[in-house]
Design a protein around this motif. Structure first.
Motif, mmCIF file in Angstrom:
data_model
loop_
_atom_site.group_PDB
_atom_site.id
_atom_site.type_symbol
_atom_site.label_atom_id
_atom_site.label_comp_id
_atom_site.label_asym_id
_atom_site.label_seq_id
_atom_site.Cartn_x
_atom_site.Cartn_y
_atom_site.Cartn_z
ATOM 1 N N TYR A 183 0.823 -1.206 0.000
ATOM 2 C CA TYR A 183 0.000 0.000 0.000
ATOM 3 C C TYR A 183 0.861 1.263 0.000
ATOM 4 O O TYR A 183 2.044 1.223 0.299
ATOM 5 C CB TYR A 183 -0.890 0.037 1.254
ATOM 6 C CG TYR A 183 -1.911 -1.049 1.356
ATOM 7 C CD1 TYR A 183 -3.196 -0.881 0.845
ATOM 8 C CD2 TYR A 183 -1.603 -2.261 1.975
ATOM 9 C CE1 TYR A 183 -4.154 -1.877 0.963
ATOM 10 C CE2 TYR A 183 -2.555 -3.268 2.092
ATOM 11 C CZ TYR A 183 -3.825 -3.069 1.582
ATOM 12 O OH TYR A 183 -4.766 -4.064 1.687
ATOM 13 N N GLY A 184 0.220 2.371 -0.331
ATOM 14 C CA GLY A 184 0.835 3.679 -0.139
ATOM 15 C C GLY A 184 1.285 4.368 -1.398
ATOM 16 O O GLY A 184 1.065 5.568 -1.555
ATOM 17 N N THR A 185 1.943 3.656 -2.300
ATOM 18 C CA THR A 185 2.420 4.242 -3.554
ATOM 19 C C THR A 185 1.945 3.378 -4.712
ATOM 20 O O THR A 185 1.591 2.204 -4.535
ATOM 21 C CB THR A 185 3.951 4.342 -3.573
ATOM 22 O OG1 THR A 185 4.515 3.049 -3.310
ATOM 23 C CG2 THR A 185 4.441 5.333 -2.519
ATOM 24 N N LEU A 186 1.943 3.964 -5.901
ATOM 25 C CA LEU A 186 1.453 3.260 -7.084
ATOM 26 C C LEU A 186 2.633 2.662 -7.842
ATOM 27 O O LEU A 186 3.150 3.242 -8.784
ATOM 28 C CB LEU A 186 0.633 4.217 -7.957
ATOM 29 C CG LEU A 186 -0.634 4.758 -7.273
ATOM 30 C CD1 LEU A 186 -1.324 5.803 -8.144
ATOM 31 C CD2 LEU A 186 -1.597 3.620 -6.925
ATOM 32 N N GLU A 187 3.053 1.494 -7.387
ATOM 33 C CA GLU A 187 4.184 0.782 -7.960
ATOM 34 C C GLU A 187 3.772 -0.644 -8.314
ATOM 35 O O GLU A 187 2.761 -1.154 -7.817
ATOM 36 C CB GLU A 187 5.335 0.714 -6.965
ATOM 37 C CG GLU A 187 5.853 2.028 -6.451
ATOM 38 C CD GLU A 187 6.908 1.805 -5.380
ATOM 39 O OE1 GLU A 187 8.046 1.460 -5.750
ATOM 40 O OE2 GLU A 187 6.585 1.962 -4.193
ATOM 41 N N GLU A 188 4.574 -1.284 -9.143
ATOM 42 C CA GLU A 188 4.338 -2.691 -9.445
ATOM 43 C C GLU A 188 4.378 -3.514 -8.164
ATOM 44 O O GLU A 188 5.234 -3.317 -7.300
ATOM 45 C CB GLU A 188 5.382 -3.206 -10.430
ATOM 46 C CG GLU A 188 5.236 -2.623 -11.835
ATOM 47 C CD GLU A 188 6.231 -3.228 -12.812
ATOM 48 O OE1 GLU A 188 6.611 -4.405 -12.626
ATOM 49 O OE2 GLU A 188 6.630 -2.522 -13.759
ATOM 50 N N GLY A 189 3.435 -4.424 -8.029
ATOM 51 C CA GLY A 189 3.363 -5.277 -6.863
ATOM 52 C C GLY A 189 2.505 -4.728 -5.740
ATOM 53 O O GLY A 189 2.271 -5.423 -4.751
ATOM 54 N N LYS A 190 2.014 -3.489 -5.888
ATOM 55 C CA LYS A 190 1.164 -2.893 -4.853
ATOM 56 C C LYS A 190 -0.272 -2.756 -5.366
ATOM 57 O O LYS A 190 -0.527 -2.746 -6.569
ATOM 58 C CB LYS A 190 1.709 -1.523 -4.434
ATOM 59 C CG LYS A 190 3.077 -1.596 -3.769
ATOM 60 C CD LYS A 190 3.460 -0.271 -3.137
ATOM 61 C CE LYS A 190 4.806 -0.356 -2.437
ATOM 62 N NZ LYS A 190 5.132 0.890 -1.733
ATOM 63 N N PHE A 191 -1.196 -2.625 -4.422
ATOM 64 C CA PHE A 191 -2.602 -2.504 -4.777
ATOM 65 C C PHE A 191 -2.871 -1.203 -5.536
ATOM 66 O O PHE A 191 -2.295 -0.153 -5.228
ATOM 67 C CB PHE A 191 -3.483 -2.554 -3.532
ATOM 68 C CG PHE A 191 -3.563 -3.922 -2.913
ATOM 69 C CD1 PHE A 191 -4.156 -4.978 -3.585
ATOM 70 C CD2 PHE A 191 -3.034 -4.161 -1.649
ATOM 71 C CE1 PHE A 191 -4.224 -6.248 -3.015
ATOM 72 C CE2 PHE A 191 -3.102 -5.413 -1.068
ATOM 73 C CZ PHE A 191 -3.697 -6.465 -1.757
#
Length: 396
Positions: A356-364
């Motif tokens: 969570y928290g940032t818009l990166e690969e592997g995150k929601f």
């Protein structure tokens, strides 16, 4: 696996103070996570959503919330039944999500309702609600801040708090919330009043950490802030009178600070002819000191998190975007650093940074879609008709 391409967007990923133009990302529809991202030419996916050159940024993480409180009743909603409280709490969760808050941490809720609603949400029984990290009830001394039926474990020794914390953890608490000082809303006590002792709080910290859970301390003045730090809590909530020495101790210990500016600001701003005079005076007298003290802590390097104390008087569940404005105008943060209080620091406090928290690969793929550039004007996040996506699916 099916996938969705989000294309033609201006991306603020929460990591850098730059907008990536002509950006795109692809989500796995089953997991709701980002599996690829880039700019310009994009690969194919099973379906695509054109965001029409709008601005995309991470959803907010709000780490200090009271979904069972009612900001319009001025008593915390303490006189309502569990059924009434639960219905209100569900609606409050929906209001949070509509405002762009995609993850909340409870910080004291009556009847353990946030724990129960989280279980229902995990079963798919709640619609249009953010992710929940529940706290359940708070922990206070007899006669202390938060000493109310249905909302508090009353503890007056290390043995009592040990058993109460173990009970809370057994019931599903994922945060232990301690009352280290008096507060604005409690008659007869003050921000400078120490309440739970260092020994009592240290016992709570030990029990919570044994189970891998964090401890937050309501601590507005001193010596309570110092007591909470010496007990080893993970976050100081409010911290209006944090000193330079305490700020340096927070940095050394890795303690976070959640200033909840809007909670203190709203009481003198809107409550002069509605709330008790003693309550308005307590908040008004501390306001300028709060800005100065927390600004200093920020400049020294204390990690500031995003929390609003939602549910306190005149402090609704749609006001997280307003907290961002106060962080910039009252503490002097650039918009990017104000957003990092939520996107990076709040995720770190909650131990959810991997997903969570940032818009990166592997995150929601939890994000909000805005018309104006949020890095140029912090008021952009106050847009009322924004789109809000949770795990890659549009909720509002």
């Amino acid at each position: 696996m099916t996938s969705t391409l989000f294309k033609n967007l201006q991306l603020f990923d929460g990591l850098t103070d730059q907008i990536q133009s002509n950006a795109w990302f692809i989500t796995d529809d089953q997991s709701g996570k980002i599996i690829a991202r880039g700019t310009a030419d994009f690969p194919k996916a099973d379906r695509s959503i054109d965001l029409c050159d709008k601005y995309v940024m991470p959803g907010f993480i709000n780490v200090h919330t009271h979904i069972t409180s009612n900001p319009a009743t001025f008593d915390g909603g303490r006189n309502r039944s569990e059924t009434e409280t639960a219905v209100d709490a569900y609606q409050n969760l929906q209001t949070f999500l509509k405002s762009g808050v995609t993850f909340i941490r409870g910080c004291g809720n009556s009847y353990d309702i946030d724990i129960k609603l989280k279980r229902m949400r995990n079963k798919g029984m709640l619609k249009h609600t953010p992710e929940i990290m529940p706290s359940g009830r708070t922990f206070s001394m007899t006669g202390g801040h938060g000493d109310h039926p249905h909302s508090t474990y009353l503890v007056d020794s290390s043995d009592e708090i040990r058993k109460a914390v173990r009970t809370g953890l057994k019931n599903g608490s994922q945060l232990i919330k301690l009352m280290a000082t008096g507060g604005v809303m409690t008659p007869g006590d003050f921000m400078a009043d120490p309440q739970l002792s260092v020994t009592e709080m240290r016992t709570a910290v030990l029990e919570a950490h044994h189970k891998g859970q964090r401890v937050a301390a309501h601590a507005e003045g001193n010596p309570g802030i110092q007591n909470a730090l010496d007990a080893g809590v993970d976050s100081i909530e409010h911290g209006f009178y944090v000193t330079e020495r305490e700020a340096n101790q927070m940095i050394n210990q890795g303690t976070f600070l959640t200033p909840t500016l809007i909670a203190e600001w709203a009481i003198p701003e809107f409550g002069k002819h509605t709330l008790p005079a003693w309550e308005v005076k307590k908040a008004a007298d501390a306001l300028d000191d709060t800005y100065a003290n927390i600004s200093r802590a920020f400049r020294l390097g204390v990690k500031i998190t995003c929390g609003t104390d939602a549910g306190t008087p005149f402090n609704g569940f749609d006001q997280t975007p307003k907290e961002m404005e106060l962080l910039t105008t009252k503490l002097g943060m650039p918009p990017f650093e104000a957003y990092q209080c939520s996107s990076i620091n709040s995720a770190a406090l909650c131990n959810i940074s991997d997903e969570y928290g940032t818009l990166e690969e592997g995150k929601f793929a939890d994000f909000q879609v805005l018309t104006e550039n949020p890095l140029e004007d912090v008021l952009a996040v106050q847009q009322t008709d924004k789109q809000v996506y949770l795990h890659g699916k549009r909720e509002f």
